[in-house]
Structures are given as C-alpha cells and as structure tokens.
Design a protein around this motif. Structure first.
Motif, PDB file in Angstrom:
ATOM      1  N   LEU A  26       0.832  -1.203   0.000  1.00  0.00           N
ATOM      2  CA  LEU A  26       0.000   0.000   0.000  1.00  0.00           C
ATOM      3  C   LEU A  26       0.863   1.248   0.000  1.00  0.00           C
ATOM      4  N   ARG A  27       1.937   1.231   0.781  1.00  0.00           N
ATOM      5  CA  ARG A  27       2.860   2.372   0.782  1.00  0.00           C
ATOM      6  C   ARG A  27       3.445   2.587  -0.620  1.00  0.00           C
ATOM      7  N   ASP A  28       3.833   1.505  -1.288  1.00  0.00           N
ATOM      8  CA  ASP A  28       4.374   1.599  -2.643  1.00  0.00           C
ATOM      9  C   ASP A  28       3.339   2.173  -3.612  1.00  0.00           C
ATOM     10  N   LEU A  29       2.118   1.704  -3.486  1.00  0.00           N
ATOM     11  CA  LEU A  29       1.037   2.178  -4.346  1.00  0.00           C
ATOM     12  C   LEU A  29       0.808   3.672  -4.139  1.00  0.00           C
ATOM     13  N   VAL A  30       0.809   4.118  -2.895  1.00  0.00           N
ATOM     14  CA  VAL A  30       0.612   5.534  -2.592  1.00  0.00           C
ATOM     15  C   VAL A  30       1.780   6.360  -3.121  1.00  0.00           C
ATOM     16  N   GLU A  31       2.998   5.872  -2.950  1.00  0.00           N
ATOM     17  CA  GLU A  31       4.165   6.596  -3.474  1.00  0.00           C
ATOM     18  C   GLU A  31       4.080   6.754  -4.992  1.00  0.00           C
ATOM     19  N   LYS A  32       3.660   5.710  -5.683  1.00  0.00           N
ATOM     20  CA  LYS A  32       3.519   5.791  -7.141  1.00  0.00           C
ATOM     21  C   LYS A  32       2.421   6.767  -7.524  1.00  0.00           C
ATOM     22  N   ALA A  33       1.332   6.777  -6.776  1.00  0.00           N
ATOM     23  CA  ALA A  33       0.240   7.717  -7.053  1.00  0.00           C
ATOM     24  C   ALA A  33       0.712   9.155  -6.842  1.00  0.00           C
ATOM     25  N   ILE A  34       1.503   9.384  -5.804  1.00  0.00           N
ATOM     26  CA  ILE A  34       2.047  10.721  -5.553  1.00  0.00           C
ATOM     27  C   ILE A  34       2.956  11.139  -6.709  1.00  0.00           C
TER      28      ILE A  34
END
Length: 115
Positions: free
Chosen positions: A12-20
């Motif tokens: 989830l952290r990776d997904l959020v970082e990519k979205a940012i």
C-alpha cells in the motif's frame, strides 16, 4: 503507554508513493504549460499572475513532500507531528506570499498612476 504502530502494508505504501509521483508529474506538466502561457502574454497583471502561479507551484511541491513524509509515518504521534509541521510551514508561507503579492499589486498600481 506505548503509541500504537501504524500497520500499513508495504504494498500500500508503494502504491501511494507511485500515485504521488504520477500526480506530481501531472501537476508539473500543468505548471510547465501555464508558465509558457503566462510568458506569452504581456499585460499589467501578468507579473502578479506569474508570481501567484509560482507560489501555487511551491505549495503543491510542499504538499507532495508532505504526503511522502506522511506515508512513512510509523505511529500516530509521528503522523500528527508531520501534519503540524506542514500546517505551520503553510501558514508561514501563505503570509509571506500574501505580503509579496500585495507589494507587487501596490507597485503595479503606483506605476500605473504615474503613466
């Protein structure tokens, strides 16, 4: 009593970082286009508009940096500290931006009255 840890899966952290990152790239493209557009127009308010655009870009960069820091918070206390620091810096920046824009508008009005 120990502060409970924020249990956020690494995926989830990776997904959020990519979205940012994607949002930041999209805003970067927007600001590039807006700056090019502003550079092609020369009116009395153009400099103030460019200044406002610069401040908006700075605010967006700060928001993206804030989001990156927040996604790595390990507990609620750290998240609240990150949020507090962000809000404090945004209030300070907003005051400075308003001061600079006010000076710019007053200067433009003064120059216009001389003409």
């Amino acid at each position: 009593m120990a502060e409970p840890k924020l249990e956020v899966p690494a995926e989830l952290r990776d997904l959020v970082e990519k979205a940012i990152e994607q949002a930041e790239k999209a805003f970067g493209m927007f600001f590039d286009a807006a700056n090019k557009s502003a550079a092609s127009v020369s009116t009395p308010g153009t400099e103030t508009a460019k200044q406002a655009l610069t401040f908006t870009e700075q605010n967006m960069k700060a928001a993206f940096d804030h989001a990156r820091r927040l996604v790595h918070a390990t507990d609620l206390q750290q998240a609240m500290q990150i949020q507090s620091e962000f809000l404090r810096s945004q209030f300070t920046n907003a005051g400075e931006h308003m001061r600079q824009i006010t000076e710019s508008v007053m200067s433009a009005a003064k120059n216009a009255s001389k003409s």
